[in-house]
Design an enzyme around this catalytic site. Structure first.
Site, PDB file in Angstrom:
ATOM      1  CE  LYS B  77       6.797  13.945  -1.720  1.00  0.00           C
ATOM      2  NZ  LYS B  77       5.428  13.738  -2.260  1.00  0.00           N
ATOM      3  CB  SER B 146       5.882  11.147  -4.907  1.00  0.00           C
ATOM      4  OG  SER B 146       5.061  12.089  -4.265  1.00  0.00           O
ATOM      5  CB  SER B 170       2.157  11.282  -3.529  1.00  0.00           C
ATOM      6  OG  SER B 170       2.524  11.077  -4.872  1.00  0.00           O
TER       7      SER B 170
END
Lengths: 427, 427
Positions: B77, B146, B170
Site C-alpha cells: 500500500k 482506504s 480500511s
C-alpha cells in the site's frame, strides 16, 4: 558557570512586560556563543533566525496572548524531524538529511509559540556510542546520553527548555549528570511522530528544564493540559525503592538517595522503604529483550543496506539483537504487561516511588555515556519519571534522584517532584 | 473474472519444483497488464524489475531454502515507505516523494524472500476521499477504502499477497467488498515504522490474500512466528455479535451473517448470540475521538503549511478534529482501556466473535468508500480480525463476515476463520 534559565520565570517576565522574547533570545545567543565551542551541545543552530523570530513575537507581531510559550527558545534533539534544520540523527548516514515534515512535537512547540533555536546533539541514533558533547558542569566529564545536547544546553544556561527522548535511560541519566530537571512523561503523552524509532514500545519524548516548575510549565504549554502545580500534596506517600540493582550504585549515589528520602520525610512526606514485587522487577530484564527485538526491525533498512556506516557499538548491538526470537519477544511483552499491572497495584498505597536516577556522578572522559541500569524498568513501565536536582556526589558533580509516578498521573508525579526539590533545597 | 492466486499453494508449488518464481511473476505480470487499465490498483509498478528479481530466485540465484515467501510477488500500500518506488500517500503533496528508508514491513518482506512488485493505491493519506481504483468484481463499484489497491489487486488475481493498513475499517471493508480475505492482526504484530501515521493508537498493518490459509502462510513467513493452521479447533465457541449498530446493516448483510452462523453451527461450532457488554461497546464512540485527536497532531505539518493541498474531505475532518480537547481525548482513552479489558474478559467464554464485516455490498459508483461502522470498535480493541469470504449479497457482489479474536491470539483467530470459511464453502 552560567546560571540556568527558568522557563516559567522568563515566560512570566514576558507576560508582565519586564522582558521581551527578543531580550531572552539575545541572552540565549550570548551564552551559546560564549560556551558552545567548549560544550558542543548543538548539531545545528540558527541564532539569526531565532533572533528574527523573537523580534516578531510580542507588540507589533505575533500577539503574546496566542503564545503560551511566550516566544521562548527551545532546543530539539536531533533524532526528531525538522524541516528548517538538518536532521542527522547523530549518524553520518543522514548527513545533511532534510525530512519533508516536522515531527509532531516540533509543530506543537511552534503552535505553542516556542521558537526552535537549533538541534541538540544526540548520540548515533540515540544509542550508546558517545557524542562530542561535554558536561557543562565539568567539561572533562560526560554529559551522559543519548540526549546529551539537550541536557547540556539547559545546564549551560544556553536554553530554558529542550526536548529529548528516552528508550533506556536517555533523559533521566543525562539530566542527573548535568544537574538539570529531566522529565520522561507517561508513554505517548508527547507523540513520537517524526522521531527516528529505536523501539516502538519504549521510545518516549520528554523535556529538560532548570527546575520542576519549568518542566510543568512547558508540558502544560505543549500539550494544552493542566499541569499547574499548586502544592496540593502536603504529605505525599513515597515508597523508597532501591531495586535488586542497588549494588551498582556508588556510595555517593546511595548517600544522595538517603539524603533525599530524609529531606522528604522532614518536610512531611510519609517515606516507606519497600522491595519491589517480583512481578514489577521482572520488567527490567524484559526491557532489554523488547528493545533489542524492535531495534533489529527499526534499523532493518540501515542494517540491510548501510551496515558499514554504523558504529561498531550499534552494529554489534544489532547483530546480537537480531538473534532474539519472536517467541522470546512475545514472552518479554507478557512479562512487561504483568510488570505494568503490578506497578499500578503498588500505587494504591503510594503517590510516587523514589529511587536512583543513576549509578553515580557523570563518568570522567567522553568514552562512555554511563549506565541506564536505574532507568530501563521505568521506561518499560511507561510511568512518568522526573530527575530531581539539588544533590551532589563525591567530587562535587550533580547526582539526581528519581521520582516515579503512576501511569497517566503526570501532574501528581511533578507535584511530588517539586515537593522533593524544595525539601532538598531547604535541607 | 480471473481466479485469485493462492500464496500458500504457489509457494508449495515452487518448493516442489512445479513452478519457478519467474513463472509466477510472469503470470502476475500478464494479469496486471490485462486488467490494470480497468482496475487501477497500482500507484506505481515495476514489472521488469519484478521479473528480473524473480529470475534471480531459485536455482543459480538466491537459494529457495532462504526465502520463506518463495519469491512471491507482493503489493505494498502506497502509505508505506519504499526506497525503490515513489511513496505518494495518495496525496499530490507527496508527488514523486522518495523516502530515505523502507518501512519495516517492506524490509521484512524482502528478508522473507518476497518481491515487491509495486505500490498499491491508497486513498489520500488512507482517509475517506475515494481513489480511482475500481472493484474487480464489478468495475462500476467501489473497492472500498482506504486499502483499495491492495484489496483489488488480490481480487483481480494480479498478486497473491498485498499489504494494507486499517485505522477505522480500511482492511476488513475493502476485503469484504472485493471478496478477498483480509487480516487485521493484533495491534503492532506487524510494526508500523515507515507508515505515514494517521492515528498512532489505531494504525494497524495487515494483509490481503485469497483465503485464510494464504494469509496464515504470509503472516508466518513475515513475522517468523508459527501460524501453521492445523485444524486444531474442531468445535469453536463462537459468540454471534450484531452490536447496537445492526440497523445500519442491509438485509443481505444480515442474511450473510445468519448464513455464516448457521454454517458454522452445522459444522460443529457452538454459536451463541450475545449482546456486547456496555463497557466493550463504549469503545465504538471512543474510536472517533482517539482517531480525531491524534490525526490533528499527525497532520500538524501538512495542516500548518499545506492546508490548500488537502482534499476538502480531509481538510474538513481535520478542522473538526482540532476541536477535540486533551480532556476529551484522555477520557476516550480511559473508555478504550476499559473496553479492551471487558473484551478480554468476554474471551473467557468464547474463542472468537462473529460479526458483520460491512453494512452491505460494495457501493455503486466511486463516490464513497463505504462505511466503517462495523470496524471501528475492533480497530480500537487491537484484536485480530479476519474477513471471511464465500457469501454474496442481493446483486451477487461479495459480502464477507468478520471473525474477531482475542488480542495476541492471532493463530486462534485464523484457525476459526478457516473453520468458518470451510463451513461456508461446504454449505
Amino acid at each position: 558557570m552560567t546560571e540556568m534559565l527558568s522557563a516559567a520565570a522568563l515566560a512570566q517576565a514576558v507576560r508582565a512586560g519586564h522582558l521581551s522574547p527578543a531580550d531572552i533570545a539575545e541572552r540565549c545567543a550570548e551564552t551559546i556563543r560564549a560556551r558552545e565551542d567548549e560544550v558542543r551541545a548543538f548539531a545545528s543552530l540558527d541564532l539569526d533566525g531565532l533572533l528574527a523570530a523573537a523580534r516578531k513575537t510580542g507588540p507589533g507581531g505575533v500577539p503574546l496572548a496566542k503564545t503560551v510559550l511566550a516566544g521562548l527558545p527551545v532546543g530539539v534533539k536531533d533524532i526528531l524531524d525538522t524541516v528548517d534544520f538538518p536532521t542527522e540523527r547523530g549518524s553520518k548516514l543522514y548527513a545533511g538529511y532534510r525530512p519533508a515534515t516536522d515531527a509532531a512535537i516540533v509543530r506543537m512547540t511552534a503552535r505553542a509559540g516556542g521558537l526552535v533555536a537549533g538541534k541538540t546533539v544526540t548520540t548515533e541514533f540515540a544509542f550508546m556510542q558517545p557524542s562530542a558533547t561535554r558536561n557543562p558542569r565539568r567539561t572533562t566529564h560526560s554529559p551522559g546520553g543519548s540526549s546529551a545536547g539537550s541536557a547540556a544546553a539547559v545546564a549551560a544556561g544556553m536554553l530554558p527548555i529542550t526536548i529529548g527522548t528516552q528508550t533506556g535511560g536517555s533523559i533521566i541519566r543525562p539530566a542527573s549528570y548535568c544537574g538539570v530537571t529531566g522529565y520522561k512523561p507517561s508513554f505517548k503523552l508527547l507523540p513520537v511522530l517524526g522521531l527516528k524509532p529505536f523501539s516502538w514500545s519504549l521510545d518516549t519524548i520528554g523535556l529538560f528544564g532548570a527546575h520542576v516548575a519549568d518542566i510543568a510549565f512547558a508540558a502544560g504549554a505543549l500539550t494544552g493540559r493542566d499541569f499547574a502545580l499548586d502544592g496540593e500534596i502536603a504529605a505525599p506517600r513515597i515508597a523508597l525503592v532501591k531495586t535488586p540493582r542497588a549494588h551498582l550504585a556508588a556510595e555517593d549515589a546511595h548517600a544522595a538517595l538517603e539524603s533525599a528520602a530524609h529531606a522528604a520525610a522532614r518536610a512531611g512526606a510519609h517515606v516507606t522503604a519497600i522491595d519491589l514485587p517480583e512481578a514489577v522487577e521482572a520488567g527490567d530484564g524484559a526491557q532489554a529483550v523488547v528493545q533489542g527485538f524492535e531495534a533489529a526491525l527499526a534499523f532493518a533498512d540501515e542494517w540491510d543496506r548501510h551496515r558499514d556506516q554504523l558504529s561498531p557499538t550499534l552494529s554489534t548491538y544489532l547483530e546480537g539483537a537480531a538473534r532474539i526470537t519472536p517467541e522470546q519477544y512475545d514472552a518479554a511483552r507478557r512479562v512487561a504487561r504483568r510488570s505494568r499491572h503490578a506497578l499500578a497495584d503498588l500505587f494504591a498505597d503510594y503517590d510516587t516511588l523514589l529511587t536512583f536516577s543513576v549509578t553515580g556522578e557523570a563518568p570522567e572522559g567522553l568514552g562512555s555515556t554511563g549506565s541506564p541500569a536505574f532507568n530501563r524498568l521505568w521506561t518499560l513501565s511507561g510511568a512518568p519519571c522526573v530527575n530531581v536536582v539539588g544533590l551532589t556526589g563525591a567530587t562535587g558533580l550533580p547526582i539526581g534522584v528519581q521520582v516515579v509516578g503512576r501511569f497517566g498521573r503526570d501532574r501528581q508525579a511533578l507535584e511530588v517532584a517539586q515537593f522533593l526539590e524544595r525539601a532538598i533545597a531547604a535541607n
